[in-house]
Design an enzyme around this catalytic site. Sequence first.
Site, PDB file in Angstrom:
ATOM      1  N   THR A  23       1.378   4.361   1.627  1.00 21.44           N
ATOM      2  CA  THR A  23       2.109   4.875   2.789  1.00 21.44           C
ATOM      3  C   THR A  23       3.068   3.823   3.327  1.00 21.44           C
ATOM      4  O   THR A  23       4.211   4.126   3.686  1.00 21.44           O
ATOM      5  CB  THR A  23       1.131   5.327   3.895  1.00 21.44           C
ATOM      6  OG1 THR A  23       0.286   6.350   3.368  1.00 21.44           O
ATOM      7  CG2 THR A  23       1.860   5.855   5.115  1.00 21.44           C
ATOM      8  N   CYS A  24       2.631   2.593   3.361  1.00 22.75           N
ATOM      9  CA  CYS A  24       3.456   1.512   3.900  1.00 22.75           C
ATOM     10  C   CYS A  24       4.701   1.285   3.046  1.00 22.75           C
ATOM     11  O   CYS A  24       5.797   1.090   3.569  1.00 22.75           O
ATOM     12  CB  CYS A  24       2.641   0.225   3.981  1.00 22.75           C
ATOM     13  SG  CYS A  24       1.095   0.408   4.891  1.00 22.75           S
ATOM     14  N   SER A  25       4.534   1.325   1.732  1.00 21.80           N
ATOM     15  CA  SER A  25       5.635   1.044   0.809  1.00 21.80           C
ATOM     16  C   SER A  25       6.550   2.235   0.567  1.00 21.80           C
ATOM     17  O   SER A  25       7.731   2.065   0.298  1.00 21.80           O
ATOM     18  CB  SER A  25       5.085   0.561  -0.534  1.00 21.80           C
ATOM     19  OG  SER A  25       4.470  -0.695  -0.385  1.00 21.80           O
ATOM     20  N   THR A  57       0.853  -1.190   0.000  1.00 20.41           N
ATOM     21  CA  THR A  57       0.000   0.000   0.000  1.00 20.41           C
ATOM     22  C   THR A  57       0.894   1.248   0.000  1.00 20.41           C
ATOM     23  O   THR A  57       2.054   1.176   0.410  1.00 20.41           O
ATOM     24  CB  THR A  57      -0.957  -0.002   1.207  1.00 20.41           C
ATOM     25  OG1 THR A  57      -0.183  -0.080   2.395  1.00 20.41           O
ATOM     26  CG2 THR A  57      -1.924  -1.186   1.130  1.00 20.41           C
TER      27      THR A  57
END
Length: 169
Positions: A60-62, A58
């Site tokens: 923000t996560c990546s 995703t």
Amino acid sequence: MTTLQPGDTFPSDIVFQYIPWSEDSEEFSSCGIPINYNASKEWADKKVVLFSVPGAFTPTCSVNHVPGYIQNLPQLREKGVDIVAVLAFNDPFVMSAWGKANKVRGNDILFLSDPDAKFSKSIGWADSASGRTGRYAIVIDHGKVRYAQIETEKGAVKKSGADAVLASL
């Protein structure tokens, strides 16, 4: 269980799933076999940073969350951190692929699966709307929680990012 707080003992029955990294399964076209990872046992005598994200791959996560830990891995090691692990509700195959996509080799960072967000729900840090794992960070030092923060602002990586965790060590 309620939310983990600094000073709490890390629960004794926490088991995640993951696919151990191996050189022969480094390519996306090959995948290993998921196994259980008994975090309570493996972390009992270690200093651990566990950070959780709502989902692998995703934005923000990546873009913001995982790269901060990859870049700060040497500084975390200097602070005595033995294990860095990222947790998401995704299955172990997706988590393994996400580790490969981030070029994480060996056990630099463990990509763990929290199926059905079981652990995150048990500490009250799962997203109630989606049922996914929340965005949080926990530092466990020889079985004791030393830092535990969850993001309350959507898309923020302030309390759970590598910089905040480093500042707490």
